[in-house]
Design a protein around this motif. Structure first.
Motif, PDB file in Angstrom:
ATOM      1  N   ASN A   1      27.716 -45.148  36.807  1.00  0.00           N
ATOM      2  CA  ASN A   1      28.778 -44.316  37.333  1.00  0.00           C
ATOM      3  C   ASN A   1      30.108 -44.828  36.787  1.00  0.00           C
ATOM      4  O   ASN A   1      30.505 -45.956  37.089  1.00  0.00           O
ATOM      5  CB  ASN A   1      28.760 -44.421  38.867  1.00  0.00           C
ATOM      6  N   PRO A   2      30.769 -44.028  35.985  1.00  0.00           N
ATOM      7  CA  PRO A   2      32.017 -44.547  35.415  1.00  0.00           C
ATOM      8  C   PRO A   2      33.181 -44.549  36.393  1.00  0.00           C
ATOM      9  O   PRO A   2      34.221 -45.110  36.109  1.00  0.00           O
ATOM     10  CB  PRO A   2      32.295 -43.584  34.256  1.00  0.00           C
ATOM     11  N   PHE A   3      32.983 -43.887  37.531  1.00  0.00           N
ATOM     12  CA  PHE A   3      34.131 -43.742  38.430  1.00  0.00           C
ATOM     13  C   PHE A   3      34.124 -44.710  39.593  1.00  0.00           C
ATOM     14  O   PHE A   3      35.125 -44.853  40.266  1.00  0.00           O
ATOM     15  CB  PHE A   3      34.165 -42.314  38.988  1.00  0.00           C
ATOM     16  N   SER A   4      32.983 -45.316  39.837  1.00  0.00           N
ATOM     17  CA  SER A   4      32.927 -46.147  41.037  1.00  0.00           C
ATOM     18  C   SER A   4      33.491 -47.517  40.729  1.00  0.00           C
ATOM     19  O   SER A   4      33.358 -48.043  39.634  1.00  0.00           O
ATOM     20  CB  SER A   4      31.489 -46.274  41.518  1.00  0.00           C
ATOM     21  N   GLU A   5      34.142 -48.073  41.731  1.00  0.00           N
ATOM     22  CA  GLU A   5      34.671 -49.437  41.581  1.00  0.00           C
ATOM     23  C   GLU A   5      33.548 -50.431  41.702  1.00  0.00           C
ATOM     24  O   GLU A   5      33.450 -51.390  40.967  1.00  0.00           O
ATOM     25  CB  GLU A   5      35.667 -49.695  42.698  1.00  0.00           C
ATOM     26  N   ASP A   6      32.736 -50.216  42.692  1.00  0.00           N
ATOM     27  CA  ASP A   6      31.620 -51.119  42.955  1.00  0.00           C
ATOM     28  C   ASP A   6      30.391 -50.487  42.316  1.00  0.00           C
ATOM     29  O   ASP A   6      30.017 -49.375  42.657  1.00  0.00           O
ATOM     30  CB  ASP A   6      31.442 -51.219  44.472  1.00  0.00           C
ATOM     31  N   LYS A   7      29.813 -51.210  41.406  1.00  0.00           N
ATOM     32  CA  LYS A   7      28.737 -50.596  40.639  1.00  0.00           C
ATOM     33  C   LYS A   7      27.419 -50.553  41.402  1.00  0.00           C
ATOM     34  O   LYS A   7      26.396 -50.198  40.833  1.00  0.00           O
ATOM     35  CB  LYS A   7      28.541 -51.332  39.314  1.00  0.00           C
ATOM     36  N   SER A   8      27.443 -50.903  42.666  1.00  0.00           N
ATOM     37  CA  SER A   8      26.237 -50.676  43.447  1.00  0.00           C
ATOM     38  C   SER A   8      26.435 -49.515  44.406  1.00  0.00           C
ATOM     39  O   SER A   8      25.607 -49.272  45.269  1.00  0.00           O
ATOM     40  CB  SER A   8      25.878 -51.948  44.220  1.00  0.00           C
TER      41      SER A   8
END
Lengths: 649, 145
Positions: free
Chosen positions: B66-73
């Motif tokens: 997900n390129p938009f999420s800050e937290d990649k989980s």
């Protein structure tokens, strides 16, 4: 005469050096083009090639002009016996040169609204860049990928031309190249194509050097001979075409953004077409040298009119821009101390030489300005007659420059020099780093390679059809180290290329299976995708010729009639090669894969925009959704474990 | 149509909390976020109702991509694309927004398909979303300082 010839020869050799340099760059670009495997690299190399070619042509036409001028001069000298190079130019005043900078180029696009709301197939992308030319100086901007998610093409570069005359013509050309062509020269094998391009490069370069020789005949002015020598057409690879152009000149210079019209060449049917709105916005600024450099400096005596005849002030005057700065001493100016006072020299100023002042030895110069409603006159006196004459010359030249550069001399326009950029991360639009997956030596590598080997053997049985899956290139490469396979955005071509015979018996029962699954039809409210996606987005080069199965899969057609709807967005599935965990019973699964992938496309409404649908072969297990509809969901999960789906709503 | 900012705790296990922390996503923990209400009127195109944006994410998707999420989980639903001048853009939806609720249904713990279905119900003309974005957080923080 000798000096004139010498300077001309110097210019000749300068240009020849530049041409040689560009030819070397050109050869390098050709080689790179032949050698590179990734589309981005090929596009960049093609861009460099175009720039080099354009520069070579510009230098050669300049050379041509100079030779013609030489010939003309020789002819004129012979005819009337006078040295025409002496007369003329000395009397005519030449305006000073200046810096011209163009920045913040923005070209608005005008997509049809039908394109917005559809998600038809994959994005049609074009690579675009601009060539900017002033006289013999040619610069190119960075390349930008354009697809229908963009509303404007923005070039962040600031391009500065350092020596432009006020009558400059800045030609802006927009080149574009479709990003999905098959670049290889038709059916010619890649090796031959690369051999051709590199060998032609060298021999053409030799021919070019021969043509440079002053003794040989110069190329025709229209560059016709040049195009024969420059093997641009023979080079395989992406080719840029001129999409639009415009010319800017002094009248377009302003300290703010302006919009200019573009002349568009090409039309919708061209592969390189990008729907332009028809204008280009940019900031075109100019800094004439008269505004930035000291045009004249020296010691002066200044007296304000109306003052005491004896009240001459000794100053060190510096004429720069629209001011004559008067410092107490020369050292003050070098130390950047504020000047004692400043006399304005602008369009409103009137300067005249006064009659001989009985008190001084030489003529004085009177400078009159309007400050507010009042007229203030300063009288300048120099040490000698020659000095006075030089100052007058300087003032006249300044006025002439200001009249030539017009609005650029009102105020100094700011030109920001482009700062050295870090290598830009091109991945911004492409998405995650999962695109470039390095299979490093880990425990899983053996599993993966085993699986791939088995699969390859399986597929070699079908090799008489000439199919080969994308990752075959892994094994085709020289057995050097591990390569970085581009596993992004590919579709398992092999399933689609399977011959009809083994496939048909499997396809027939499929619609039956689907129609009986009532939950499936109620599940998704959109039709199947038209094609198992990413066909066009396959590998750039390893496969010689794309053998696509026609889009009208009978399965798709059947399912669409089952659905009976045409959703506005035509979506595509995300076909993935089997992940490691599903590759266990390979021989059994490989054939049904084609049908399974079709079904997954129908059941899920998801479209995978290529940038977010890589696959990973790193062997980590994916998560299986624990949904009620096990059969279909499991199948879909097996096939699309690592896909980051996107749906249009 | 933009609504007032409100504090909201979405998620299956809601817990009342009276401070707005950073939008941290700890799997399994209640989520606190500053949200914006966005009401999108679906646009009729032929025989379909469209909203004019694309979503990505879901609990069955790989959050690392997900390129938009800050937290990649973070396996939430994110807006990956907003069609220019479509109903979503007009309503104020922006690319990169995380969708927390749709018409009252939670979107923080759904599969991709469930999310899509909740947005594309045929009998609904209007969807009221609760979305959150980083800039909202910062705006609130600045206004509180």
């Amino acid at each position: 005469m000798a000096s004139v010839n010498n300077s001309k020869n110097l210019r000749d050799s300068d240009i020849q050096k530049k041409i040689d340099h560009e030819i070397r760059m050109r050869d390098g670009a050709c080689k790179l083009l032949a050698a590179c495997s990734q589309r981005d690299q090929a596009l960049e190399a093609a861009k460099s090639l175009l720039t080099c070619n354009t520069r070579i042509m510009a230098y050669m036409s300049e050379l041509q002009r100079m030779k013609e001028a030489q010939v003309m001069q020789r002819v004129a000298r012979r005819s009337d016996g006078t040295r025409s190079s002496d007369a003329g130019p000395m009397d005519d005043r030449l305006p000073c040169k200046g810096k011209v900078a163009i920045s913040d180029l923005r070209i608005p696009l005008m997509w049809k609204d039908t394109e917005y709301f559809k998600n038809k197939g994959e994005l049609h992308r074009c690579a675009v860049f601009c060539l900017l030319q002033v006289g013999g100086e040619i610069h190119d901007t960075d390349m930008v990928m354009v697809d229908r998610t963009l509303t404007d093409i923005c070039f962040d570069n600031t391009i500065v031309f350092s020596e432009a005359s006020p009558g400059f013509e800045l030609r802006v050309e927009l080149y574009s190249c479709c990003s999905e062509e098959d670049y290889s020269a038709g059916s010619a094998p890649r090796k031959l194509a690369s051999k051709l391009s590199s060998s032609l490069g060298r021999s053409a370069g030799k021919k070019l050097r021969v043509a440079m020789d002053p003794g040989a005949c110069s190329p025709t002015s229209n560059g016709g001979a040049v195009t024969l020598l420059l093997p641009g057409h023979a080079v395989a690879g992406p080719k840029y075409h001129l999409l639009a152009h415009t010319s800017l000149s002094l009248s377009h210079v302003q300290d703010s953004f302006r919009t200019h019209d573009l002349s568009i060449s090409g039309n919708e049917d061209c592969s390189y077409w990008v729907p332009l709105y028809g204008s280009v916005c940019c900031r075109l600024a100019a800094q004439p040298h008269c505004m930035t450099q000291q045009m004249m400096s020296g010691c002066l005596k200044v007296k304000q009119l109306g003052g005491d005849p004896q009240s001459w002030t000794n100053v060190y005057g510096v004429l720069k821009g629209t001011n004559l700065f008067c410092y107490h001493r020369q050292e003050d100016m070098e130390a950047n101390v504020e000047p004692a006072f400043t006399i304005a020299i602008n369009k409103e100023t009137r300067i005249r030489a006064s009659e001989k002042d009985p008190h001084s030895k030489a003529q004085s110069i009177c400078i009159s300005n309007q400050y507010g409603g009042e007229e203030v006159t300063h009288t300048l006196s120099a040490d000698s007659h020659e000095e006075t004459h030089r100052w007058m010359e300087a003032f006249w030249q300044q006025f002439y420059d200001m009249s030539q550069w017009k609005q650029c001399c009102d105020d100094l326009m700011k030109i920001e020099l482009p700062s050295p950029r870090k290598p830009a991360l091109v991945t911004s639009k492409q998405g995650s780093l999962y695109h470039e997956i390095v299979i490093d030596t880990s425990d899983d590598i053996s599993t993966v390679t085993d699986i791939l080997t088995r699969r390859m053997q399986e597929l070699e049985l079908r090799s008489q059809l000439g199919t080969s899956p994308p990752w075959m290139s892994l094994f085709e490469e020289s057995p050097g180290g591990p390569r970085t396979p581009r596993l992004a955005r590919h579709s398992p071509r092999s399933p689609h290329r399977l011959p009809h015979s083994p496939l048909s018996p499997l396809r027939c029962p499929w619609p039956g299976l689907l129609s009986s699954d009532a939950s499936l039809t109620s599940d998704s409210d959109s039709p199947c995708s038209t094609s198992p996606c990413s066909r066009h987005r396959g590998w750039a080069e390893p496969l010689s010729s794309p053998r696509f199965r026609p889009r009208t899969l009978s399965l798709d057609a059947k399912l669409s009639t089952l659905r009976g709807r045409g959703y506005g967005g035509v979506l595509q599935c995300s076909c993935q090669p089997p992940s490691s965990s599903s590759l266990g019973p390979i021989p059994a699964q490989c054939v049904p894969q084609a049908t399974l992938s079709c079904s997954s496309s129908t059941s899920s409404n998801s479209s995978s925009e290529g940038s977010h649908s890589p696959s990973s072969l790193d062997g980590t297990p994916f998560s299986r959704p624990s949904s009620a509809r096990r059969s279909l969901r499991n199948v879909r999960a097996k096939l699309d474990p690592r896909n980051w789906l996107q749906s249009q709503v | 149509m933009k609504g007032p900012l409100s504090y909201l705790q979405p998620g299956r296990n809601t817990k009342v909390s009276d401070q707005s922390e950073t939008m941290s996503f700890i799997p399994g923990q209640p989520v606190t976020a500053v949200v914006q209400r966005i009401e999108i009127r679906k646009l009729r195109q032929g025989e379909h109702l469209i909203l004019g944006f694309s979503i990505g994410g879901g609990i069955d998707q790989d959050p690392g991509q997900n390129p938009f999420s800050e937290d990649k989980s973070d396996k939430g639903i994110y807006v990956t694309r907003v069609t220019p001048e479509g109903p979503a853009e007009v309503a104020g939806l922006m690319m990169g927004d995380k969708v927390m609720q749709v018409n009252g249904w939670d979107m923080t713990m759904v599969t991709h398909d469930q999310a899509r279905k909740r947005l594309t119900k045929k009998n609904e003309d209007v969807v009221r979303l609760l979305v959150t974005r980083k800039s909202l957080e910062q705006a609130v923080k600045h206004s509180m300082m």
